[in-house]
Scaffold this motif. Structure first.
Motif, short mmCIF file in Angstrom:
data_model
loop_
_atom_site.label_atom_id
_atom_site.label_comp_id
_atom_site.label_asym_id
_atom_site.label_seq_id
_atom_site.Cartn_x
_atom_site.Cartn_y
_atom_site.Cartn_z
N ASP A 1 49.21 44.85 6.26
CA ASP A 1 48.22 44.67 5.21
C ASP A 1 48.16 45.91 4.32
N VAL A 2 48.33 45.73 3.02
CA VAL A 2 48.36 46.86 2.09
C VAL A 2 47.00 47.55 2.01
N TRP A 3 45.91 46.80 2.20
CA TRP A 3 44.58 47.41 2.10
C TRP A 3 44.39 48.47 3.18
N HIS A 4 44.80 48.16 4.41
CA HIS A 4 44.67 49.13 5.49
C HIS A 4 45.54 50.37 5.24
N MET A 5 46.75 50.15 4.72
CA MET A 5 47.66 51.27 4.48
C MET A 5 47.14 52.14 3.34
N ALA A 6 46.68 51.51 2.26
CA ALA A 6 46.16 52.27 1.13
C ALA A 6 44.90 53.04 1.52
N LYS A 7 44.06 52.43 2.33
CA LYS A 7 42.85 53.10 2.78
C LYS A 7 43.19 54.33 3.60
N SER B 1 46.52 53.20 -5.56
CA SER B 1 46.84 52.07 -6.44
C SER B 1 48.34 51.86 -6.55
N HIS B 2 49.09 52.96 -6.52
CA HIS B 2 50.55 52.87 -6.57
C HIS B 2 51.08 52.07 -5.38
N LEU B 3 50.44 52.22 -4.23
CA LEU B 3 50.88 51.48 -3.04
C LEU B 3 50.68 49.98 -3.24
N TYR B 4 49.57 49.59 -3.87
CA TYR B 4 49.36 48.17 -4.19
C TYR B 4 50.45 47.67 -5.14
N TRP B 5 50.82 48.50 -6.10
CA TRP B 5 51.87 48.10 -7.04
C TRP B 5 53.20 47.93 -6.32
N VAL B 6 53.52 48.82 -5.40
CA VAL B 6 54.76 48.71 -4.63
C VAL B 6 54.80 47.36 -3.90
N ALA B 7 53.68 46.98 -3.29
CA ALA B 7 53.64 45.72 -2.54
C ALA B 7 53.81 44.51 -3.44
N SER B 8 53.12 44.52 -4.59
CA SER B 8 53.14 43.34 -5.46
C SER B 8 54.40 43.22 -6.31
N SER B 9 55.05 44.34 -6.59
CA SER B 9 56.22 44.32 -7.48
C SER B 9 57.54 44.22 -6.74
N THR B 10 57.48 44.15 -5.42
CA THR B 10 58.72 44.10 -4.63
C THR B 10 58.76 42.82 -3.81
N PRO B 11 59.31 41.74 -4.35
CA PRO B 11 59.34 40.47 -3.62
C PRO B 11 60.32 40.52 -2.45
N ALA C 1 61.25 49.12 -1.77
CA ALA C 1 59.85 49.48 -1.53
C ALA C 1 59.72 50.96 -1.18
N ARG C 2 60.60 51.44 -0.33
CA ARG C 2 60.55 52.86 0.05
C ARG C 2 60.84 53.76 -1.15
N ALA C 3 61.84 53.39 -1.97
CA ALA C 3 62.19 54.20 -3.13
C ALA C 3 61.04 54.24 -4.14
N LYS C 4 60.38 53.11 -4.35
CA LYS C 4 59.24 53.07 -5.27
C LYS C 4 58.10 53.93 -4.75
N TRP C 5 57.87 53.87 -3.45
CA TRP C 5 56.74 54.60 -2.88
C TRP C 5 56.93 56.11 -3.00
N SER D 1 52.92 44.10 2.98
CA SER D 1 52.75 42.67 2.71
C SER D 1 52.86 42.33 1.22
N PRO D 2 53.62 41.27 0.89
CA PRO D 2 53.65 40.79 -0.50
C PRO D 2 52.51 39.83 -0.79
N PHE D 3 51.71 39.49 0.24
CA PHE D 3 50.61 38.54 0.07
C PHE D 3 49.33 39.29 -0.32
N ASP D 4 48.67 38.84 -1.38
CA ASP D 4 47.45 39.49 -1.85
C ASP D 4 46.24 38.72 -1.33
N GLN D 5 45.69 39.16 -0.21
CA GLN D 5 44.54 38.48 0.39
C GLN D 5 43.36 39.42 0.62
N THR D 6 43.41 40.61 0.07
CA THR D 6 42.39 41.60 0.38
C THR D 6 40.99 41.12 0.03
N ALA D 7 40.80 40.55 -1.16
CA ALA D 7 39.47 40.13 -1.59
C ALA D 7 38.89 39.06 -0.68
#
Length: 355
Positions: free
Chosen positions: A97-103, A130-140, A149-153, A212-218
């Motif tokens: 989950d990107v939310w846990h990692m970003a937090k 926020s960059h971490l969220y972008w990495v997750a969403s922009s890398t299918p 994903a690693r290079a973007k991060w 995760s490429p899935f956006d379910q945080t909200a």
């Protein structure tokens, strides 16, 4: 015929006595199952999460529902379990989950920023998260997703110094356009090295491949908030009451998970401005959704009436309830062999008593 869900998001809510575990479908935001684990059922509180996940999977298997993708936090026991687990003979792709990692990253940067001379780390904390969220969403998902994903991060370490080209074939340069003037961090400075150590942590960089490429945080946050309304953490409930309150939370969530954004008279989407504590009280825009529905309450009340008509006395109703009431597989205190109060008092000895 078995059904295969593309992805599910797992959530857990742990207290000293209970731990609840839920599985949510990432496409519809519908909670598929919720399990309640009592601390006496597992070796320690840290094992509650894995036990809850295993029970949820057993429920899905019994319903012939397969799972192809699972999103969880980075719990060690869960990771080990999902490496070999197969859902209805299908292998599972495990995402974090990107939310846990970003937090986690944001918290470390804020702590670093509290040190003398390291204030710049805190200034960049929100942007890096926020960059971490972008990495997750922009890398299918794809053949080179992990490398991309690693290079973007790790490119953010160059970006914050004003350098926007990178030594990577998978992400050779930043994708943004011209930027306005700003104060960049000095490359090689002490604060930059400390920040880089956090961003390029061996464990974190390794786990970025499974972001995760899935956006379910909200939806997950909304569900967690709802569970706390039905079962407040600082109020004690019996096992059966806690289980029922969790089930009511799931019923209410599923009945309202498909709500759309509310609109005004002009047909424009409605928004609210909030100042969440976990984001430094900075203003955040939130979509206002349509009103919640409570149609399920009528169905529950009809069930109550039907049960009242079926059982004409309290004793019969109580006997029926006792036969179906949720119970923990292992109570906190075993009733069998329980010593009497008199014997315990008689054997009591003060630690400082004279021998």
């Amino acid at each position: 015929m078995p059904r295969l869900w593309r992805g599910v998001h797992t959530t857990h809510n742990r207290q000293a006595k209970y731990g609840s575990y839920s599985i949510m479908d990432t496409a519809s935001s519908t909670v598929l199952d919720v399990q309640l684990i009592q601390s006496s059922e597992v070796a320690n509180s840290n094992a509650m999460e894995l036990a809850g996940l295993q029970q949820c999977f057993r429920t899905l298997e019994q319903a012939q529902i397969g799972v192809s993708d699972v999103v969880t936090d980075r719990h060690t026991q869960v990771r080990a379990f999902l490496r070999t687990y197969r859902s209805l003979t299908h292998p599972i792709r495990h995402w974090f989950d990107v939310w846990h990692m970003a937090k986690s990253v944001y918290k470390k940067l804020m702590e670093l920023g509290k040190k003398k001379g390291m204030e710049e780390a805190a200034m960049w904390g929100r942007s890096i998260a926020s960059h971490l969220y972008w990495v997750a969403s922009s890398t299918p998902p794809g053949e080179f997703r992990a490398e991309q994903a690693r290079a973007k991060w790790v490119s953010v370490c160059n970006h914050i110094t004003g350098v926007h080209t990178h030594d990577s074939e998978h992400f050779p340069q930043c994708l943004h356009g011209p930027l306005e003037d700003r104060i960049w961090m000095i490359a090689g400075s002490k604060v930059h090295k400390e920040l880089e150590a956090i961003v390029k942590s061996k464990t974190l960089v390794k786990d970025i491949a499974q972001i995760s490429p899935f956006d379910q945080t909200a939806e997950v946050e909304a569900y967690h908030s709802l569970v706390c309304q039905f079962a407040p953490k600082f109020t004690h409930f019996s096992y059966s009451t806690m289980k029922i309150r969790l089930q009511l939370a799931v019923i209410h969530h599923n009945a309202n998970s498909g709500r759309q954004q509310a609109v005004n008279a002009a047909g424009d989407g409605r928004w609210a401005v909030q100042f969440p504590k976990n984001q430094g009280r900075l203003p955040v825009a939130r979509k206002l959704k349509t009103r919640q529905t409570y149609g399920y309450v009528h169905d529950l009340m009809q069930e109550v009436i039907d049960l009242r008509m079926e059982f004409d006395s309290y004793s019969r109703a109580r006997a029926s309830w006792d036969a179906v009431a949720p119970r923990s597989s292992k109570p906190l205190i075993a009733e069998e062999g329980r010593p009497s109060k008199e014997n315990v008092v008689a054997s009591h000895q003060h630690r400082y008593s004279q021998h």
